[in-house]
Design a protein around this motif. Structure first.
Motif, PDB file in Angstrom:
ATOM      1  N   SER A 266       0.822  -1.237   0.155  1.00 17.43           N
ATOM      2  CA  SER A 266      -0.011  -0.119   0.012  1.00 17.43           C
ATOM      3  C   SER A 266       0.771   1.211  -0.052  1.00 17.43           C
ATOM      4  O   SER A 266       1.906   1.309   0.504  1.00 17.43           O
ATOM      5  CB  SER A 266      -0.921   0.020   1.367  1.00 17.43           C
ATOM      6  N   ASP A 267       0.319   2.170  -0.943  1.00 13.83           N
ATOM      7  CA  ASP A 267       1.189   3.475  -0.746  1.00 13.83           C
ATOM      8  C   ASP A 267       0.592   4.475   0.230  1.00 13.83           C
ATOM      9  O   ASP A 267       0.502   5.742   0.273  1.00 13.83           O
ATOM     10  CB  ASP A 267       1.355   3.939  -2.036  1.00 13.83           C
ATOM     11  N   SER A 268      -0.303   3.938   1.136  1.00 20.01           N
ATOM     12  CA  SER A 268      -1.132   4.879   1.987  1.00 20.01           C
ATOM     13  C   SER A 268      -0.060   5.092   3.586  1.00 20.01           C
ATOM     14  O   SER A 268       0.752   4.346   3.814  1.00 20.01           O
ATOM     15  CB  SER A 268      -2.210   4.289   2.638  1.00 20.01           C
ATOM     16  N   GLU A 269      -0.260   6.270   4.062  1.00 16.56           N
ATOM     17  CA  GLU A 269       0.681   6.906   4.925  1.00 16.56           C
ATOM     18  C   GLU A 269      -0.450   7.315   5.999  1.00 16.56           C
ATOM     19  O   GLU A 269      -0.928   8.319   5.690  1.00 16.56           O
ATOM     20  CB  GLU A 269       1.640   7.764   4.477  1.00 16.56           C
ATOM     21  N   ARG A 270      -0.572   6.638   7.178  1.00 16.43           N
ATOM     22  CA  ARG A 270      -1.448   7.481   8.347  1.00 16.43           C
ATOM     23  C   ARG A 270      -0.652   8.549   9.244  1.00 16.43           C
ATOM     24  O   ARG A 270       0.576   8.281   9.213  1.00 16.43           O
ATOM     25  CB  ARG A 270      -1.832   6.030   9.403  1.00 16.43           C
ATOM     26  N   PHE A 271      -1.638   9.283   9.717  1.00 12.56           N
ATOM     27  CA  PHE A 271      -0.715  10.190  10.636  1.00 12.56           C
ATOM     28  C   PHE A 271      -1.827  10.583  11.862  1.00 12.56           C
ATOM     29  O   PHE A 271      -2.839  10.553  11.659  1.00 12.56           O
ATOM     30  CB  PHE A 271      -0.717  11.688   9.591  1.00 12.56           C
ATOM     31  N   THR A 272      -1.120  11.166  12.784  1.00 12.42           N
ATOM     32  CA  THR A 272      -1.878  11.810  13.953  1.00 12.42           C
ATOM     33  C   THR A 272      -1.148  13.012  14.334  1.00 12.42           C
ATOM     34  O   THR A 272       0.055  12.938  14.590  1.00 12.42           O
ATOM     35  CB  THR A 272      -1.909  10.734  14.906  1.00 12.42           C
ATOM     36  N   ARG A 273      -1.773  13.983  14.424  1.00  9.79           N
ATOM     37  CA  ARG A 273      -1.150  15.411  15.051  1.00  9.79           C
ATOM     38  C   ARG A 273      -2.211  15.850  15.877  1.00  9.79           C
ATOM     39  O   ARG A 273      -3.582  16.016  15.986  1.00  9.79           O
ATOM     40  CB  ARG A 273      -0.974  16.319  13.984  1.00  9.79           C
ATOM     41  N   THR A 274      -1.568  16.537  17.034  1.00  6.53           N
ATOM     42  CA  THR A 274      -2.418  17.339  18.018  1.00  6.53           C
ATOM     43  C   THR A 274      -1.596  18.719  18.179  1.00  6.53           C
ATOM     44  O   THR A 274      -0.389  18.752  18.292  1.00  6.53           O
ATOM     45  CB  THR A 274      -2.425  16.669  19.343  1.00  6.53           C
ATOM     46  N   TRP A 275      -2.837  19.790  17.998  1.00  5.40           N
ATOM     47  CA  TRP A 275      -1.971  20.852  18.120  1.00  5.40           C
ATOM     48  C   TRP A 275      -2.767  21.971  19.233  1.00  5.40           C
ATOM     49  O   TRP A 275      -3.945  21.647  19.654  1.00  5.40           O
ATOM     50  CB  TRP A 275      -2.443  22.003  17.007  1.00  5.40           C
ATOM     51  N   HIS A 276      -1.870  22.682  20.012  1.00  3.14           N
ATOM     52  CA  HIS A 276      -2.436  23.573  20.942  1.00  3.14           C
ATOM     53  C   HIS A 276      -2.844  24.561  20.039  1.00  3.14           C
ATOM     54  O   HIS A 276      -2.009  25.365  19.240  1.00  3.14           O
ATOM     55  CB  HIS A 276      -1.289  24.103  21.741  1.00  3.14           C
ATOM     56  N   VAL A 277      -4.202  25.087  19.924  1.00  3.84           N
ATOM     57  CA  VAL A 277      -4.511  26.135  19.104  1.00  3.84           C
ATOM     58  C   VAL A 277      -4.975  27.476  19.925  1.00  3.84           C
ATOM     59  O   VAL A 277      -5.745  27.597  20.845  1.00  3.84           O
ATOM     60  CB  VAL A 277      -6.054  25.937  18.670  1.00  3.84           C
ATOM     61  N   SER A 278      -3.820  28.207  19.955  1.00 10.59           N
ATOM     62  CA  SER A 278      -3.870  29.457  20.875  1.00 10.59           C
ATOM     63  C   SER A 278      -4.716  30.261  20.512  1.00 10.59           C
ATOM     64  O   SER A 278      -5.319  31.065  21.402  1.00 10.59           O
ATOM     65  CB  SER A 278      -2.215  29.953  20.746  1.00 10.59           C
ATOM     66  N   ALA A 279      -5.182  30.446  19.172  1.00  9.19           N
ATOM     67  CA  ALA A 279      -6.203  31.461  18.663  1.00  9.19           C
ATOM     68  C   ALA A 279      -7.600  31.166  19.264  1.00  9.19           C
ATOM     69  O   ALA A 279      -8.279  32.173  19.418  1.00  9.19           O
ATOM     70  CB  ALA A 279      -6.366  31.522  17.257  1.00  9.19           C
ATOM     71  N   GLY A 280      -7.802  30.038  19.698  1.00  3.94           N
ATOM     72  CA  GLY A 280      -8.966  29.663  20.134  1.00  3.94           C
ATOM     73  C   GLY A 280      -9.025  29.097  21.614  1.00  3.94           C
ATOM     74  O   GLY A 280      -9.951  28.783  22.055  1.00  3.94           O
TER      75      GLY A 280
ATOM     76  N   ASP B 239      -6.776  20.666  19.083  1.00  2.00           N
ATOM     77  CA  ASP B 239      -7.090  20.160  17.951  1.00  2.00           C
ATOM     78  C   ASP B 239      -6.356  18.903  17.677  1.00  2.00           C
ATOM     79  O   ASP B 239      -5.130  18.817  17.685  1.00  2.00           O
ATOM     80  CB  ASP B 239      -7.136  20.914  16.538  1.00  2.00           C
ATOM     81  N   THR B 240      -7.061  17.621  17.444  1.00  2.00           N
ATOM     82  CA  THR B 240      -6.175  16.314  17.200  1.00  2.00           C
ATOM     83  C   THR B 240      -6.943  15.799  15.925  1.00  2.00           C
ATOM     84  O   THR B 240      -8.279  15.792  15.702  1.00  2.00           O
ATOM     85  CB  THR B 240      -6.438  15.337  18.393  1.00  2.00           C
ATOM     86  N   ALA B 241      -6.050  15.595  14.863  1.00  2.00           N
ATOM     87  CA  ALA B 241      -6.528  14.913  13.722  1.00  2.00           C
ATOM     88  C   ALA B 241      -5.894  13.780  13.344  1.00  2.00           C
ATOM     89  O   ALA B 241      -4.551  13.567  13.653  1.00  2.00           O
ATOM     90  CB  ALA B 241      -6.042  15.949  12.493  1.00  2.00           C
ATOM     91  N   TRP B 242      -6.715  12.798  13.020  1.00  2.00           N
ATOM     92  CA  TRP B 242      -6.411  11.337  12.456  1.00  2.00           C
ATOM     93  C   TRP B 242      -6.505  11.298  10.875  1.00  2.00           C
ATOM     94  O   TRP B 242      -7.756  11.635  10.441  1.00  2.00           O
ATOM     95  CB  TRP B 242      -7.020  10.385  13.183  1.00  2.00           C
ATOM     96  N   GLY B 243      -5.611  10.851  10.279  1.00  2.00           N
ATOM     97  CA  GLY B 243      -5.847  10.981   8.848  1.00  2.00           C
ATOM     98  C   GLY B 243      -4.730   9.964   8.078  1.00  2.00           C
ATOM     99  O   GLY B 243      -4.041   9.358   8.665  1.00  2.00           O
ATOM    100  N   GLU B 244      -5.169   9.979   6.591  1.00  2.00           N
ATOM    101  CA  GLU B 244      -4.376   9.104   5.943  1.00  2.00           C
ATOM    102  C   GLU B 244      -4.198   9.585   4.460  1.00  2.00           C
ATOM    103  O   GLU B 244      -5.123  10.226   3.901  1.00  2.00           O
ATOM    104  CB  GLU B 244      -5.339   7.670   5.689  1.00  2.00           C
ATOM    105  N   PHE B 245      -2.921   9.573   3.928  1.00  2.00           N
ATOM    106  CA  PHE B 245      -2.480  10.066   2.635  1.00  2.00           C
ATOM    107  C   PHE B 245      -2.548   8.855   1.825  1.00  2.00           C
ATOM    108  O   PHE B 245      -1.925   7.903   2.214  1.00  2.00           O
ATOM    109  CB  PHE B 245      -1.080  10.607   2.480  1.00  2.00           C
ATOM    110  N   THR B 246      -3.351   8.912   0.652  1.00  2.00           N
ATOM    111  CA  THR B 246      -3.272   7.901  -0.333  1.00  2.00           C
ATOM    112  C   THR B 246      -3.114   8.240  -1.751  1.00  2.00           C
ATOM    113  O   THR B 246      -3.732   8.855  -2.144  1.00  2.00           O
ATOM    114  CB  THR B 246      -4.456   6.814  -0.133  1.00  2.00           C
TER     115      THR B 246
END
Length: 198
Positions: free
Chosen positions: A2-16, A20-27
């Protein structure tokens, strides 16, 4: 393989004043992701979102729901068809014609699509800015408006962002995901490669 790549990122959103945490996949040249966020500015409120792109990281669908004390639960669905027509909750939006991307307010993830599409995070030196029309969704009210934005490669994984009077030099990692967005958000943790999409 598979050419898929999963990711998880968490950000401190100072403006709000939140996170925010995002889970995703690039294919290939597509991305699918979902996320959860909370904010205290104008809140508290909680946000849930789902994002899907087609080829070239062009938005196909964005679904967002907001809830919280003092906030009436609300949701919005943005869809873009293969002819470039946008609809918001089933109503066509001619003012968004020409936009390739959605941009969810206070969400660093939605900066990724134009950056990956044009390889802006990979530029070795400063280059010419690219102007985009975005379908911008404000948070927490979920109003949808057309937004003109400029992305300028600066080299070294940095991209200059401009919209109206707002300017920021944003740092991206090798995957085209935000590391540091002065004035908006900063990455707290990156999930391990191949981590669960939840």
């Amino acid at each position: 393989m598979s050419d898929s790549e999963r990711f998880t990122r968490t950000w401190h959103v100072s403006a709000g004043r939140g996170y925010d945490t995002a889970w995703g996949e690039f294919t290939g040249d597509r991305m699918r992701a979902h996320g959860r966020a909370m904010g205290l500015e104008g809140g508290p409120y909680w946000v849930a979102y789902e994002l899907e792109t087609g080829p070239g990281y062009v938005t196909r669908a964005l679904r967002v729901a907001v809830d919280g004390p003092g906030h009436r639960a609300r949701a919005v669905e943005l869809l873009r068809d293969d002819e470039g027509r946008w609809s918001v909750d089933g109503q066509e939006r001619a003012d968004l014609a020409g936009a390739l991307d959605c941009d969810l307010g206070l969400c660093p993830l939605t900066n990724t699509m134009p950056v990956r599409r044009h390889g802006l995070h990979l530029a070795r030196e400063a280059g010419t800015g690219r102007r985009f029309l975005m379908a911008w969704v404000s948070v927490p009210d979920l109003a949808v408006v057309a937004s003109e934005q400029t992305y300028t490669p600066l080299g070294g994984g940095r991209v200059g962002y401009a919209s109206g009077s707002f300017r920021s030099d944003v740092a991206f990692d090798g995957d085209g995901l935000v590391r540091d967005y002065p004035g908006l958000a900063e990455e707290l943790a990156a999930g391990p490669a191949g981590g669960s999409g939840g």
